[in-house]
Write a protein that holds these residues in place. Structure first.
Motif, PDB file in Angstrom:
ATOM      1  N   UNK A  28      -8.090 -80.025  -5.943  1.00  0.00           N
ATOM      2  CA  UNK A  28      -7.076 -79.368  -6.777  1.00  0.00           C
ATOM      3  C   UNK A  28      -5.896 -78.896  -5.947  1.00  0.00           C
ATOM      4  N   UNK A  29      -6.051 -78.885  -4.620  1.00  0.00           N
ATOM      5  CA  UNK A  29      -5.030 -78.377  -3.701  1.00  0.00           C
ATOM      6  C   UNK A  29      -4.695 -76.910  -4.000  1.00  0.00           C
ATOM      7  N   UNK A  30      -5.744 -76.092  -4.105  1.00  0.00           N
ATOM      8  CA  UNK A  30      -5.554 -74.656  -4.322  1.00  0.00           C
ATOM      9  C   UNK A  30      -5.385 -74.317  -5.795  1.00  0.00           C
ATOM     10  N   UNK A  31      -4.697 -73.192  -6.050  1.00  0.00           N
ATOM     11  CA  UNK A  31      -4.455 -72.748  -7.425  1.00  0.00           C
ATOM     12  C   UNK A  31      -3.557 -73.747  -8.149  1.00  0.00           C
ATOM     13  N   UNK A  32      -3.858 -73.980  -9.402  1.00  0.00           N
ATOM     14  CA  UNK A  32      -3.063 -74.940 -10.181  1.00  0.00           C
ATOM     15  C   UNK A  32      -2.124 -74.237 -11.157  1.00  0.00           C
TER      16      UNK A  32
END
Length: 338
Positions: A28-32
């Motif tokens: 997800x590469x961190x918070x979305x």
């Protein structure tokens, strides 16, 4: 083929190696999602309702997960085992439901592991659960406070204190603690005191240092020798007579090994030994965690994974011999319960 979602591509690569081709592992590469930086993102008058938007650089990652779910009908959320990880899982599920990527019959589960090892990952897969709503609520309360304090107070600071950066739920309190400590430092008044030490030699020719602790039959306190004149008098009293050793006391001493690192002690030791700042220490720890070399580093717990204890004992036995391995492993517990 289930879709497994983690935060980072490095973590995804390691977990994909453990799970094999039966799973699709994406990052997800961190918070979305986050609160947009404008008025009305948090409305206290409407039960602190919050308006979220997907970050521009996260849209492609959410789309990639949504596209994978078109072919694979199961979603497994495997983000970090803390409040932020739980929040990322919740945000992902909400964003995917809004895109209709998750249908009414799509199985969605949450798995957590404190170490990225094959045994820890496979064990987590055998014990799925749902997103912990209590942790999500804790995150939402924290995020709402961040927004309300920072977004409302920062403009006041900019008007009243030109050049000020910003206000924040945590940083403003920390700033006050720093200012109060600095005021204590500035109000400190130094007081002169002296110590008297002697360099002595044993009959075997070994040098050792002794400190004067009793003078004139009185035990000396820290400020009892206030100036150079008093120190000179003390030196004369010592040098004017012979010194003898009245007794020698030897005591056995033992030192227990330090407990495993938690976040704060990891940062302290990294600073003491390597001069790392907190950010650099956590970046290094993050890479080690994602590669499966250490357990999760953002924690106040000092528990150790059983397989890590076993591996450490085996390594000590192989390198130094069985005499250096205790019969039972040392167990550590937190003093305070969270």
């Amino acid at each position: 083929m289930p879709v497994v979602v983690v935060e980072s591509p490095a973590k995804a690569k390691t977990i994909n190696k453990y799970l094999g081709s039966d799973y699709t592992v994406l990052a997800s590469y961190g918070h979305v999602r986050d609160l947009p930086p404008k008025n009305g993102s948090v409305d206290p008058e409407e039960g602190f309702s919050m308006k979220w938007e997907i970050a521009s650089d996260s849209k492609k990652h959410v789309k990639a997960i949504a596209d994978a779910l078109k072919e694979d009908g199961e979603l497994i959320l495997a983000t970090d085992p803390d409040r932020e990880g739980e929040a990322i899982s919740w945000h992902l599920e909400e964003a995917l439901r809004n895109r209709k990527a998750i249908k009414a019959d799509t199985p969605v589960s949450r798995v957590v592991f404190n170490a990225i090892t094959k045994s820890a990952v496979t064990e987590a897969m055998r014990n799925p659960r749902q997103v912990d709503q209590d942790l999500v609520e804790a995150y939402l309360a924290r995020r709402a406070l961040d927004y309300l304090v920072g977004f409302n107070l920062s403009p006041v600071l900019w008007r009243k204190l030109p050049g000020a950066k910003s206000a924040g739920r945590v940083q403003s309190v920390c700033l006050r603690l720093i200012v109060e400590r600095e005021m204590e430092v500035e109000s400190f008044r130094a007081q002169e005191y002296w110590s008297v030490k002697a360099l002595l030699t044993t009959p075997r020719g070994q040098d050792f240092e002794a400190r004067l602790t009793v003078l004139g039959g009185k035990k000396l306190d820290k400020f009892d020798i206030p100036d150079a004149t008093a120190a000179e008098l003390a030196v004369q009293a010592v040098t004017s007579r012979d010194l003898t050793v009245k007794s020698v006391e030897a005591k056995p001493a033992s030192r227990n090994p330090s407990p495993p690192f938690m976040t704060s002690t990891l940062q302290q030791e990294a600073s003491r030994k390597f001069g790392f700042g907190a950010r650099q220490a956590m970046q290094v720890a993050q890479r080690l965690y994602e590669a499966g070399h250490i357990t999760y580093m953002r924690t106040d717990g000092i528990d150790m994974a059983p397989e890590a204890v076993t591996a450490a004992r085996d390594a000590i036995r192989d390198r130094y011999g069985a005499d250096y391995v205790p019969a039972d492993p040392r167990m550590y517990k937190n003093k305070a319960k969270n």
